[in-house]
Design an enzyme around this catalytic site. Structure first.
Site, short mmCIF file in Angstrom:
data_model
loop_
_atom_site.label_atom_id
_atom_site.label_comp_id
_atom_site.label_asym_id
_atom_site.label_seq_id
_atom_site.Cartn_x
_atom_site.Cartn_y
_atom_site.Cartn_z
N GLU A 58 13.35 -21.01 9.45
CA GLU A 58 13.96 -20.73 10.77
C GLU A 58 13.22 -19.58 11.46
O GLU A 58 13.15 -19.54 12.70
CB GLU A 58 15.46 -20.39 10.62
CG GLU A 58 16.32 -21.51 10.06
CD GLU A 58 16.54 -22.71 11.00
OE1 GLU A 58 16.13 -22.66 12.17
OE2 GLU A 58 17.12 -23.71 10.52
N GLU B 41 24.99 -23.94 24.78
CA GLU B 41 23.98 -24.97 24.50
C GLU B 41 23.94 -26.09 25.54
O GLU B 41 24.03 -27.28 25.23
CB GLU B 41 24.21 -25.56 23.09
CG GLU B 41 22.95 -26.21 22.55
CD GLU B 41 23.07 -26.65 21.09
OE1 GLU B 41 22.08 -26.55 20.39
OE2 GLU B 41 24.17 -27.05 20.67
N LYS C 130 16.58 -15.12 18.95
CA LYS C 130 17.78 -15.94 18.99
C LYS C 130 18.79 -15.35 19.97
O LYS C 130 19.42 -16.07 20.75
CB LYS C 130 18.41 -16.08 17.59
CG LYS C 130 19.71 -16.83 17.65
CD LYS C 130 19.90 -17.86 16.61
CE LYS C 130 21.14 -18.69 16.97
NZ LYS C 130 21.67 -19.41 15.87
N HIS D 198 18.33 -27.13 3.88
CA HIS D 198 18.19 -27.30 5.33
C HIS D 198 16.78 -26.91 5.80
O HIS D 198 16.12 -27.67 6.51
CB HIS D 198 19.26 -26.46 6.02
CG HIS D 198 19.18 -26.48 7.51
ND1 HIS D 198 19.49 -27.60 8.24
CD2 HIS D 198 18.79 -25.53 8.41
CE1 HIS D 198 19.31 -27.34 9.54
NE2 HIS D 198 18.89 -26.10 9.65
N HIS E 202 17.24 -33.06 10.46
CA HIS E 202 18.61 -33.40 10.05
C HIS E 202 18.66 -34.79 9.39
O HIS E 202 19.39 -35.00 8.42
CB HIS E 202 19.56 -33.40 11.26
CG HIS E 202 20.04 -32.02 11.62
ND1 HIS E 202 20.26 -31.64 12.92
CD2 HIS E 202 20.32 -30.94 10.86
CE1 HIS E 202 20.68 -30.37 12.94
NE2 HIS E 202 20.72 -29.93 11.70
N ARG F 236 19.34 -23.33 25.02
CA ARG F 236 19.65 -23.12 23.59
C ARG F 236 19.18 -24.29 22.72
O ARG F 236 18.97 -24.13 21.53
CB ARG F 236 21.15 -22.88 23.41
CG ARG F 236 21.49 -22.54 21.97
CD ARG F 236 22.86 -21.98 21.80
NE ARG F 236 23.12 -21.74 20.39
CZ ARG F 236 24.13 -21.03 19.93
NH1 ARG F 236 24.98 -20.48 20.77
NH2 ARG F 236 24.29 -20.85 18.64
N ASN G 109 16.74 -26.09 18.34
CA ASN G 109 16.77 -27.30 17.49
C ASN G 109 15.38 -27.86 17.24
O ASN G 109 15.25 -29.00 16.77
CB ASN G 109 17.64 -28.38 18.16
CG ASN G 109 19.09 -27.98 18.14
OD1 ASN G 109 19.56 -27.36 17.20
ND2 ASN G 109 19.80 -28.29 19.21
N LYS H 214 28.01 -20.22 16.39
CA LYS H 214 28.34 -21.58 15.93
C LYS H 214 29.10 -21.47 14.61
O LYS H 214 28.62 -20.84 13.67
CB LYS H 214 27.07 -22.41 15.72
CG LYS H 214 26.49 -22.94 17.02
CD LYS H 214 25.39 -23.94 16.78
CE LYS H 214 24.85 -24.45 18.09
NZ LYS H 214 23.68 -25.34 17.91
N ARG I 194 45.19 -18.75 17.01
CA ARG I 194 44.42 -18.99 18.24
C ARG I 194 43.21 -18.07 18.39
O ARG I 194 42.70 -17.84 19.49
CB ARG I 194 45.29 -18.91 19.49
CG ARG I 194 46.42 -19.89 19.48
CD ARG I 194 46.92 -20.21 20.87
NE ARG I 194 47.89 -21.29 20.78
CZ ARG I 194 49.19 -21.11 20.59
NH1 ARG I 194 49.68 -19.91 20.47
NH2 ARG I 194 49.98 -22.15 20.51
N HIS J 32 14.59 -29.99 14.26
CA HIS J 32 15.88 -30.31 13.63
C HIS J 32 16.28 -31.78 13.78
O HIS J 32 17.08 -32.27 12.99
CB HIS J 32 16.99 -29.42 14.19
CG HIS J 32 16.99 -28.04 13.59
ND1 HIS J 32 15.91 -27.19 13.69
CD2 HIS J 32 17.93 -27.36 12.87
CE1 HIS J 32 16.20 -26.05 13.06
NE2 HIS J 32 17.41 -26.14 12.56
N1 GLY Z 1 21.03 -22.96 14.86
C1 GLY Z 1 20.86 -23.33 16.20
C2 GLY Z 1 21.80 -22.65 17.13
O1 GLY Z 1 22.45 -21.70 16.74
O2 GLY Z 1 21.91 -23.04 18.26
#
Ligand code: GLY
Length: 364
Positions: free
Chosen positions: A185, A237, A227, A264, A252, A241, A245, A143, A121, A248
């Site tokens: 990035e 997000e 960031k 990427h 993507h 946040r 993107n 993430k 957990r 992206h």
């Molecule tokens: N790579 C985008 C984020 O971490 O939200």
């Protein structure tokens, strides 16, 4: 050595430290032991880090149970690898007092972070990112995830790290294509949040390519500041946040259409140009802005046009499948100027008509 603190009040971690330095890998294990005394350490890394000598440098004479992901890369980013890591931790009699130490690039961090999120957990994870993309982006923000046979990050969790330790000297062994693609990035961060950083990157790219440690340290510091502040304001997000993107949504789709042949960052570079073309269509761009962005991406030697072999791919269909799409169409992040995201009614993602996107794809 530079230090930052990221506050994520509602999470298990509450806040975490980012340490940025050059040639600090050999001294990091004693810091891990000191900062996380009382935790059993379990290292997750991949075979590239072993051949580059980074794992040996981190551990020195110390011993810690270690899982080495083979082969390195996206093909191992699946649930079987996460299960194998968890079972290795069980076999080592580890419990909830475990600290998973993820040493490697974005793939290692994503898999190890996910395994940490679900083991018993949830146990702590500490990231030691060793690629430009991981140092700029994936190690900060929580993430984590692995891919299914159908889509990327189909299994995932927000699981904020207990700490992030960055040694920019580890970038010295990174291959040139990965190194340059990961810098996209950084360019993205500058475009969405800081025009001064954009100027800095424009002026210092040669030193970055020369992997000058003091410049790489500044780049890492800038990335983590940008960031980190976005993640602090919106860890889950919900709105802000989503500015991360930028480039992206189409990126993507391009990445998937290439069958993941494009890295990427390479696909995101094309997505950033597409976003710039959308801004021109929507009259959000001042003259010359996209050209400036195109030039910096060209200097990175990443693609800025759609590769010919992708011209007949159904990118619109892939865009409709974007994980953030609502009613089969995603919203887009756009900028009002370099260093500032366009917002409307307090929202950082905006509607762009499919016809506009189709027109832009034709121009790409
Ligand atoms: N790579 C985008 C984020 O971490 O939200």
């Amino acid at each position: 050595m530079l230090e930052q603190e990221i506050k994520i009040p509602a999470s298990h971690a509450a806040s975490y430290r980012i340490i940025i330095g050059m040639d600090i890998l050999g001294s990091l294990w004693s810091r891990v032991e000191a900062d996380f005394a009382g935790y059993n350490k379990f290292v997750v890394t991949d075979e590239n880090l072993v051949s580059a000598g980074h794992l040996q440098k981190l551990l020195g004479r110390e011993k810690a149970p270690t899982f080495i992901i083979k082969p390195a890369g996206e093909t191992s980013k699946n649930i079987d690898t996460a299960v194998a890591i968890i079972e290795a931790m069980e076999k080592a009699y580890l419990g909830r007092d475990t600290l998973v130490v993820a040493l490697g690039g974005g793939t290692v961090g994503d898999i190890a972070g996910f395994a940490a999120a679900i083991f018993k957990r949830g146990v702590l994870v500490l990231h030691i990112p060793t690629t430009t993309v991981a140092q700029a982006d994936s190690s900060v923000g929580g993430k984590t995830g692995v891919d299914s046979s159908i889509s990327k990050n189909a299994f995932g969790a927000f699981w904020h790290p207990a700490a992030v330790y960055i040694d920019v000297a580890t970038l010295a062994t990174l291959d040139d294509r990965q190194f340059r693609a990961g810098l996209v990035e950084s360019v993205k961060h500058a475009i969405i949040a800081d025009s001064e950083y954009f100027d800095f990157l424009e002026c210092n790219l040669d030193a970055v390519f020369g992997r000058k440690p003091d410049v790489l340290e500044q780049v890492a510091n800038w990335n983590c500041k940008i960031k980190g502040s976005v993640v602090e304001a919106d860890p889950g997000e919900k709105n802000l946040r989503r500015i991360l993107n930028y480039g992206h949504t189409i990126g993507h789709a391009v990445e998937a259409a290439s069958g993941f042949e494009l890295l990427h960052g390479e696909a995101v570079a094309i997505g950033i140009i597409a976003a710039g073309l959308i801004e021109i269509e929507m009259k959000l761009a001042e003259p010359g802005r996209l050209e400036r962005i195109r030039q910096i991406l060209q200097k990175l030697n990443v693609p800025v046009t759609l590769p010919k072999e992708l011209a007949d791919k159904d990118l619109i269909d892939l865009i409709k499948r974007d994980k953030k799409a609502v009613n089969k169409w995603p919203k887009f992040v756009l900028i009002s100027k370099i260093g500032e995201v366009y917002s409307h009614d307090g929202q950082y993602v905006v509607d762009v008509a499919p016809e506009v996107v189709e027109k832009v794809l034709d121009k790409l």
